[in-house]
Motif scaffolding. Structure first.
Motif, PDB file in Angstrom:
ATOM      1  N   ASN A 132      -1.677   0.077  16.781  1.00 46.69           N
ATOM      2  CA  ASN A 132      -0.528   0.259  17.663  1.00 46.69           C
ATOM      3  C   ASN A 132      -0.457  -0.863  18.689  1.00 46.69           C
ATOM      4  N   LYS A 133       0.665  -0.900  19.428  1.00 47.09           N
ATOM      5  CA  LYS A 133       0.855  -1.879  20.488  1.00 47.09           C
ATOM      6  C   LYS A 133       1.120  -1.166  21.809  1.00 47.09           C
ATOM      7  N   GLU A 134       0.549  -1.679  22.891  1.00 46.02           N
ATOM      8  CA  GLU A 134       0.804  -1.226  24.259  1.00 46.02           C
ATOM      9  C   GLU A 134       0.875   0.294  24.367  1.00 46.02           C
ATOM     10  N   HIS A 135       2.094   0.838  24.604  1.00 50.66           N
ATOM     11  CA  HIS A 135       2.208   2.286  24.786  1.00 50.66           C
ATOM     12  C   HIS A 135       1.707   3.056  23.568  1.00 50.66           C
ATOM     13  N   GLY A 136       1.818   2.439  22.401  1.00 51.42           N
ATOM     14  CA  GLY A 136       1.293   3.079  21.199  1.00 51.42           C
ATOM     15  C   GLY A 136      -0.201   3.266  21.257  1.00 51.42           C
ATOM     16  N   LYS A 137      -0.920   2.310  21.891  1.00 50.74           N
ATOM     17  CA  LYS A 137      -2.370   2.457  22.060  1.00 50.74           C
ATOM     18  C   LYS A 137      -2.680   3.641  22.973  1.00 50.74           C
TER      19      LYS A 137
ATOM     20  N   VAL B  28      -5.195   1.607  26.668  1.00 53.93           N
ATOM     21  CA  VAL B  28      -6.212   2.443  26.016  1.00 53.93           C
ATOM     22  C   VAL B  28      -6.884   3.356  27.039  1.00 53.93           C
ATOM     23  N   ILE B  29      -7.203   2.798  28.206  1.00 54.74           N
ATOM     24  CA  ILE B  29      -7.838   3.604  29.262  1.00 54.74           C
ATOM     25  C   ILE B  29      -6.916   4.741  29.687  1.00 54.74           C
ATOM     26  N   ALA B  30      -5.626   4.420  29.902  1.00 57.44           N
ATOM     27  CA  ALA B  30      -4.665   5.450  30.323  1.00 57.44           C
ATOM     28  C   ALA B  30      -4.569   6.558  29.287  1.00 57.44           C
ATOM     29  N   GLY B  31      -4.530   6.173  28.012  1.00 60.07           N
ATOM     30  CA  GLY B  31      -4.472   7.184  26.965  1.00 60.07           C
ATOM     31  C   GLY B  31      -5.714   8.042  26.914  1.00 60.07           C
ATOM     32  N   ALA B  32      -6.871   7.419  27.116  1.00 62.11           N
ATOM     33  CA  ALA B  32      -8.123   8.182  27.111  1.00 62.11           C
ATOM     34  C   ALA B  32      -8.156   9.186  28.264  1.00 62.11           C
ATOM     35  N   LEU B  33      -7.619   8.786  29.420  1.00 68.55           N
ATOM     36  CA  LEU B  33      -7.567   9.699  30.574  1.00 68.55           C
ATOM     37  C   LEU B  33      -6.710  10.921  30.265  1.00 68.55           C
ATOM     38  N   LEU B  34      -5.563  10.666  29.634  1.00 63.91           N
ATOM     39  CA  LEU B  34      -4.710  11.789  29.233  1.00 63.91           C
ATOM     40  C   LEU B  34      -5.405  12.627  28.169  1.00 63.91           C
ATOM     41  N   GLY B  35      -6.137  11.978  27.270  1.00 70.23           N
ATOM     42  CA  GLY B  35      -6.872  12.699  26.235  1.00 70.23           C
ATOM     43  C   GLY B  35      -7.889  13.670  26.805  1.00 70.23           C
ATOM     44  N   VAL B  36      -8.564  13.270  27.893  1.00 69.87           N
ATOM     45  CA  VAL B  36      -9.514  14.168  28.561  1.00 69.87           C
ATOM     46  C   VAL B  36      -8.801  15.421  29.054  1.00 69.87           C
ATOM     47  N   GLY B  37      -7.620  15.233  29.634  1.00 71.89           N
ATOM     48  CA  GLY B  37      -6.847  16.382  30.101  1.00 71.89           C
ATOM     49  C   GLY B  37      -6.456  17.304  28.966  1.00 71.89           C
ATOM     50  N   ILE B  38      -6.054  16.724  27.818  1.00 72.48           N
ATOM     51  CA  ILE B  38      -5.653  17.539  26.674  1.00 72.48           C
ATOM     52  C   ILE B  38      -6.833  18.349  26.140  1.00 72.48           C
ATOM     53  N   VAL B  39      -8.005  17.733  26.047  1.00 75.39           N
ATOM     54  CA  VAL B  39      -9.193  18.443  25.575  1.00 75.39           C
ATOM     55  C   VAL B  39      -9.477  19.662  26.444  1.00 75.39           C
ATOM     56  N   ASN B  40      -9.311  19.518  27.748  1.00 77.33           N
ATOM     57  CA  ASN B  40      -9.627  20.598  28.696  1.00 77.33           C
ATOM     58  C   ASN B  40      -8.483  21.577  28.906  1.00 77.33           C
TER      59      ASN B  40
END
Length: 687
Positions: free
Chosen positions: A342-347, A380-392
């Protein structure tokens, strides 16, 4: 001794009484005795006054009471008068119309006697079936009597009628009616129904009372699953469960601590653990040649669509064929990992999708996401941060891992990283009313230097005027509305304050607030007010009609009769509404029928998917995915495949179509938790 003429009359009165009584029970036609006696109504009244006390006189009073149904002068209430003078017995045997008319006259007489401070005991003795009794007590404002007089034979019908009638009553009468239903359920130990009403009323004191009153541990665990499913923050104490071990186990259920474990156990039992690929969903071999060729026109959109499809179809299973493949995140390598296609926002979407795949598995998943925090790519960092929220999401943990990981990133300089952390906190702690989260996010709204996009997404996470022409401004009223989601009349004060806002956002905010506050309530009075906003011609800069259309669906979605009426209303808006209204109708239909593919709604969305307006088409495609979510509905799947062939040259619509394809298997047709706003009395357990 009585004369022969009087004996004949005695015989006639008793015969006529019996004939009318048996005829009016169905009332398919007007009984012949009534047709004959109507011209003699006055004569019969006069004769009644000359009779001595006897059973025969009571029979004649019964006949006069029925005749008064159509013959009595307005305001005389003669049907009630002769009913009180007549014989005792089942009022319902005289017919439904008679009972309805009598209930109306009782209400009028009650009001008159109340003003005169006269007695009402004789009126209260008149009762029939549960609905009529409830209607009467509503009219005379004495519903408390239901608690005393309900018994084992009728309390279920009484409570069902009360809860159904509440949707059609104005506030605060609707809440009073539900209070009575709750007390009756508690009285007869129908604790599951009582809990459902308590949650609807948003009354945690009632919830505590349910746990305290119930002695069955297994039933209490069922209540805990209901609370966990609804995302309710609730702490058990010794009064609600004396045994420490049992209390800790039930608290884990409320906190959804074992949700992932139970979900995966069920998946293994029914043998659906194998990860699915995007090709399993697309079924490209079913498309014709030109559609398959057109799909590769925009590889970036295709990869992003694949990211979404992969996340939805493998949600909660902890494994997939795209994201959980080993890769070197720190160097930005792409050794088989779908993230870096992916690119940018896609990452960002790719990293966040990992949170969807690892959904609810807080203990072991955070280590897999943590490696992306060390990436050199801010997306990628921003997406990972959101991913943590989704997991919880929906999982409460005493250690608060989401807060520990995300808090430091809220104050970073890069706005995209800040948004990722803020949204992650919002998703992880939705509905938790956590003061630490509030203290962390509130200063952002008061900082004049904070970019608008950060402020907007903070309002979504927290609930909170900015550049009013910017599309992101619409998120601010939504953030405020989420504060009052399901709170009903509690929003009234804030709604009044919103009328003082800038005129460009005033009405938008007011409608959004009311729609969120009454979402799922089925409140007919609120629904009736919303279509009126769609009949007005908008001035330049106004945009409140879209929320009004969605508001109709939000309020009506939980009640079957209201749902059907709302669908009819939306059909009228499609025919006569302006273009901005038509663009909102498909999404409103989807809200009404999520995971419920009604044939008439499918037909409407299929028609709209070929509309001349591309925005209407996009909304219709998204809505087809929503109404078929998790159903594997063959007809909708066929529609989407045909649309893929039809729009093979349009990259935007093709992206929508591919992203929606995943809904039919989300997640792999498996969800042991019911998709509903209203709590279910007996959800499955995982013991």
């Amino acid at each position: 001794m009585l004369g022969s003429k009087h004996l004949m009359l005695c015989f006639d009165v008793s015969s006529v009484w019996q004939e009318i009584r048996t005829s009016t029970s169905s009332m398919t036609s007007v009984p012949k005795p009534l047709k004959f006696l109507r011209p003699h109504y006055g004569t019969l009244k006069a004769y009644y006054e000359t009779m001595g006390d006897s059973d025969l006189k009571k029979y004649l009073a019964d006949i006069l009471s029925v005749l008064a149904l159509t013959m009595s002068a307005e305001g005389e209430r003669e049907s009630l008068k002769y009913r009180l003078l007549g014989s005792e017995g089942d009022i319902g045997s005289w017919g439904h119309e008679y009972v309805r008319n009598l209930a109306g006259e009782i209400a009028q007489e009650y009001a008159k006697r109340q003003s005169e401070e006269a007695g009402i005991d004789d009126l209260m003795e008149l009762h029939n079936a549960e609905p009529e009794a409830v209607d009467l007590l509503m009219e005379v404002e004495d519903l408390d009597l239901l608690i005393e007089h309900a018994d084992n034979t009728n309390f279920k019908r009484t409570c069902l009628y009360l809860t159904s009638a509440a949707k059609y009553l104005p506030g605060p009468d609707d809440l009073l009616v539900l209070d009575i239903a709750y007390m009756i359920d508690i009285k007869f130990e129908e604790y599951a129904n009582a809990l459902q009403i308590a949650l609807y009323l948003d009354n945690l004191q009632y919830v505590k009372q349910v746990f305290t009153a119930c002695d069955d541990v297994l039933r209490k665990k069922q209540f805990c699953y209901i609370l966990g499913r609804q995302g309710i923050t609730f702490e058990l104490d010794e009064e609600m469960c004396a045994d420490d071990e049992e209390r800790y186990a039930m608290q884990d259920i409320i906190n959804n601590a074992k949700l992932s474990e139970g979900y995966l156990a069920l998946a293994r039992d029914i043998e659906v653990m194998e990860a699915k690929s995007t090709e399993d969903i697309y079924k490209a071999y079913l498309l014709d040649g030109r559609a398959s060729a057109g799909a590769s026109v925009d590889s970036a959109r295709q990869n992003l669509a694949a990211t979404f499809v992969n996340a939805f179809v493998n949600a909660g299973f902890g494994q997939d064929k795209l994201m959980t493949v080993p890769s070197d995140a720190a160097t930005g390598g792409s050794s088989g990992n779908g993230l870096f296609k992916n690119k940018e926002h896609g990452k960002a979407s790719g990293a966040a999708s990992l949170g969807m795949i690892l959904l609810w598995d807080v203990d072991s998943s955070l280590a897999q996401i943590d490696k992306y925090f060390h990436s050199n790519d801010n997306y990628v960092i921003a997406g990972a941060l959101l991913g943590v929220g989704i997991v919880n999401c929906s999982v409460k943990n005493d250690c608060d891992p989401a807060l520990a990981l995300l808090a430091d990133y809220v104050d970073k300089e890069d706005p995209f990283i800040r948004i990722g952390a803020i949204m992650g906190l919002g998703v992880a702690y939705a509905g938790a009313q956590n003061e630490q989260i509030r203290g962390k996010l509130m200063p952002i709204l008061g900082d004049s230097k904070t970019p608008l996009d950060v402020v907007a997404f903070t309002s979504i996470s927290l609930g909170s005027e900015a550049e009013l022409q910017d599309p992101l401004t619409k998120i601010l009223p939504l953030g405020l509305g989420l504060l009052y989601l399901g709170k009903q009349e509690s929003v009234e004060a804030t709604a009044e304050v919103s009328k003082t806002f800038n005129e460009k956002i005033r009405k938008y905010c007011d409608i959004t607030l009311l729609s969120c506050a009454y979402a799922g309530s089925g409140n007919v009075l609120k629904v009736q007010n919303l279509p009126g906003n769609c009949a007005q011609h908008l001035e330049k800069g106004e945009n409140y009609q879209g929320p009004a259309v969605l508001g109709i669906a939000m309020v009506s979605m939980a009640e079957e009769l209201g749902l059907d009426m709302a669908i009819r209303t939306l059909e009228h808006l499609l025919q006569y509404g302006e273009q901005n209204i038509r663009r909102s109708v498909p999404l409103a239909l989807a809200l009404l029928c999520i995971s419920n593919p009604k044939v008439n709604v499918m037909d409407t969305l299929s028609r709209l998917s070929h509309d001349t307006d591309s925005e209407v088409v996009s909304a219709a495609i998204i809505s087809l995915g929503l109404i078929g979510a998790g159903t594997n509905n063959a007809r909708i799947a066929g529609m989407l495949r045909n649309l893929s062939s039809y729009y093979y040259k349009d990259a935007t619509l093709l992206f929508c179509l591919k992203a929606k394809a995943a809904n039919f298997s989300f997640p792999k047709g498996l969800d042991f938790r019911q998709h509903t706003l209203s709590p279910r009395p007996h959800p499955p357990t995982l013991d």
